[in-house]
Scaffold this active site. Structure first.
Site, PDB file in Angstrom:
ATOM      1  N   LYS A 185       3.554 -15.254   1.670  1.00 34.43           N
ATOM      2  CA  LYS A 185       3.763 -15.949   0.392  1.00 34.43           C
ATOM      3  C   LYS A 185       5.268 -16.188   0.261  1.00 34.43           C
ATOM      4  CE  LYS A 185       2.299 -17.564  -3.616  1.00 34.43           C
ATOM      5  NZ  LYS A 185       1.511 -18.819  -3.711  1.00 34.43           N
ATOM      6  N   ASP A 203      -2.450 -18.367  -0.209  1.00 37.69           N
ATOM      7  CA  ASP A 203      -3.440 -19.055  -1.052  1.00 37.69           C
ATOM      8  C   ASP A 203      -4.112 -20.194  -0.285  1.00 37.69           C
ATOM      9  OD1 ASP A 203      -0.933 -20.261  -1.102  1.00 37.69           O
ATOM     10  OD2 ASP A 203      -0.918 -20.648  -3.264  1.00 37.69           O
ATOM     11  N   ASP A 243      -6.240  -7.157   3.765  1.00 31.93           N
ATOM     12  CA  ASP A 243      -7.386  -6.521   3.110  1.00 31.93           C
ATOM     13  C   ASP A 243      -8.250  -7.581   2.431  1.00 31.93           C
ATOM     14  OD1 ASP A 243      -9.002  -4.411   2.062  1.00 31.93           O
ATOM     15  OD2 ASP A 243      -8.032  -4.742   0.127  1.00 31.93           O
ATOM     16  N   TYR A 294       0.804  -1.230   0.000  1.00 26.76           N
ATOM     17  CA  TYR A 294       0.000   0.000   0.000  1.00 26.76           C
ATOM     18  C   TYR A 294       0.834   1.275   0.000  1.00 26.76           C
ATOM     19  CZ  TYR A 294      -4.681  -1.962   0.702  1.00 26.76           C
ATOM     20  OH  TYR A 294      -5.885  -2.592   0.541  1.00 26.76           O
ATOM     21  N   ASP A 315     -12.235  -9.488   3.964  1.00 27.50           N
ATOM     22  CA  ASP A 315     -13.547  -9.519   3.296  1.00 27.50           C
ATOM     23  C   ASP A 315     -14.050 -10.958   3.184  1.00 27.50           C
ATOM     24  OD1 ASP A 315     -13.127  -6.753   2.894  1.00 27.50           O
ATOM     25  OD2 ASP A 315     -14.144  -6.800   0.953  1.00 27.50           O
TER      26      ASP A 315
HETATM   27  C1  IPM Z   1     -10.384  -1.422   4.011  1.00 30.15           C
HETATM   28  C2  IPM Z   1     -10.628  -0.709   2.719  1.00 30.15           C
HETATM   29  C3  IPM Z   1      -9.472   0.256   2.434  1.00 30.15           C
HETATM   30  C4  IPM Z   1      -8.204  -0.590   2.372  1.00 30.15           C
HETATM   31  C5  IPM Z   1      -9.645   1.099   1.184  1.00 30.15           C
HETATM   32  C6  IPM Z   1     -10.922   1.888   1.195  1.00 30.15           C
HETATM   33  C7  IPM Z   1      -8.471   2.010   0.959  1.00 30.15           C
HETATM   34  O1  IPM Z   1     -10.807  -1.613   1.683  1.00 30.15           O
HETATM   35  O2  IPM Z   1     -10.283  -0.755   5.055  1.00 30.15           O
HETATM   36  O3  IPM Z   1     -10.290  -2.645   4.010  1.00 30.15           O
HETATM   37  O4  IPM Z   1      -7.908  -1.190   1.335  1.00 30.15           O
HETATM   38  O5  IPM Z   1      -7.511  -0.628   3.386  1.00 30.15           O
HETATM   39 MN    MN Z   2     -10.878  -3.705   2.319  1.00 25.14          MN
END
Ligand code: IPM
Ligand code: MN
Length: 369
Positions: free
Chosen positions: A189, A221, A245, A141, A249
């Site tokens: 990784k 993975d 990140d 990042y 999710d």
């Molecule tokens: C998160 C979001 C952020 C990230 C974005 C909005 C920059 O996806 O907090 O997970 O990637 O960190």
């Molecule tokens: Mn995110």
């Protein structure tokens, strides 16, 4: 106690879920005899539209002088034509960096009432209770060089880690594990990436300082696969920025909805940024249907981390559990069947927030009775 919070609703559904979470904080403050001030500031596309800067100086100043920051979400499809450094996402990354938040803690737990909201079979998802510890201030990042090269015909991002960055995030993971089931799984990784080989070596070194905590490694993975095959096997999952990140999710979906996942972005100081894992969801912004529980649970994390108010944090978490037991669902939590039918049975953002606030007030009353 007096809580001095900087409150950044941000974009999309951010301000709506923030309103619900402030209502819950008000109920909590009242029930437990606290006071609080909310310094409301804009960030993201909302701020860019107003003043040409997605992270205005006054917003940053408010964040710095507050005890902690509550943040809704940033992101707006209208920002696509805006230069990258002025986009909402850039503001969030800059804010995390400015506030020294290098660790992002994302607790992922299957709430009993929501077993049927998971896309996985109950026997697989049952007992899932893990924390993702995501490195938040380095890696892909932030590392240089980055950006377009060769007149825009190519582009580069860099994944670099210095051992000091790995040391400090690894310590957060091991400390977190000590308060839990004492097991850290570090995700990398290392079969391909140099930065991951460094990561793995440093994590092993730090692991020696924590002989009471079990430490293992897994390639990312494989970890992605195990999260759907065997989510309840994890305790603390430590990982670099990008992997955290992506996998958070996935983990959120496993326990029912990203609308439930709260996070604490913290550093060496006592403050931090408390933000839901979900984004600004522009498709449903303004409809009053967003799930406010991730934002509400982020406020609970704030009380726990910043003020050590365990009882108050638990009161919020229990109230969330309670309204879900009572059958309240925002539409993201209704799985299967006809979508319209599901939508008809769902409550909106404000109703969900009010129900959690009421549950906190009532829990207090029955405890006193
Ligand atoms: C998160 C979001 C952020 C990230 C974005 C909005 C920059 O996806 O907090 O997970 O990637 O960190
Ligand atoms: Mn995110």
């Amino acid at each position: 106690m007096k809580w001095r919070l900087a409150v950044l609703g941000g974009d999309g559904v951010g301000p709506e879920v923030m309103e619900a979470s402030l209502e819950v904080l008000r109920a909590t403050a009242e029930r437990y005899g606290h006071e609080f001030t909310a310094d409301l500031k804009d960030v993201g596309f909302a701020a860019y539209e107003r003043c040409g800067n997605p992270l205005p100086e006054e917003t940053l100043a408010a964040c710095r002088s507050a005890d902690a920051v509550l943040l809704g979400a940033v992101g707006d499809p209208r920002s696509e034509g805006v230069p990258v450094e002025l986009r909402p996402e850039a503001a969030l990354l800059a804010l995390r960096k400015e506030m020294g938040c290098y660790a992002n803690l994302r607790p992922v737990r299957l709430l009993p009432a929501l077993a049927s909201a998971s896309p996985l079979r109950p026997e697989i998802v049952d007992g899932t209770d893990l924390v993702i510890v995501r490195e938040l201030a380095g890696g892909l990042y932030y590392s240089e060089p980055r950006g377009p090269i060769e007149d825009g015909r190519a582009a580069v991002d860099t994944m670099k880690y210095h051992q000091d960055e790995v040391v400090r995030i690894a310590r957060v993971a091991f400390e977190t594990a000590r308060g839990r089931r004492k097991s850290v799984l570090s995700v990398d990784k290392a079969n391909v990436l140099h930065s991951s080989r460094l990561w793995r070596r440093v994590v092993d070194e730090i692991a020696e300082e924590y002989p009471d905590v079990e430490c293992a490694h897994m390639l990312v993975d494989r970890a992605a696969m195990e999260l759907v095959l065997n989510p309840s096997s994890f305790d603390v999952m430590l990982m670099p920025n990008l992997f955290g990140d992506v996998l958070s999710d996935e983990a959120a979906a496993v326990v029912g909805s990203i609308g439930l996942l709260a996070s604490a972005s913290i550093g060496s100081g006592s403050g931090g940024i408390f933000e839901p894992v979900h984004g600004s969801a522009p498709d449903i912004a303004g409809t009053g249907t967003a799930n406010p529980l991730a934002m509400i649970l982020s406020a609970a994390l704030l009380l726990r981390h910043v003020y050590s108010l365990e009882e108050e944090a638990v009161a919020i978490e229990s109230a969330v559990g309670q309204v879900l037991e009572d059958g309240l669902r925002t539409s993201d939590l209704i799985r299967g069947g006809d979508v319209e039918e599901a939508g008809a049975g769902a409550v909106g953002t404000a109703e969900m927030g009010a129900a959690v606030a009421a549950a906190i007030t009532n829990v207090g009353m029955s405890a006193n009775a």
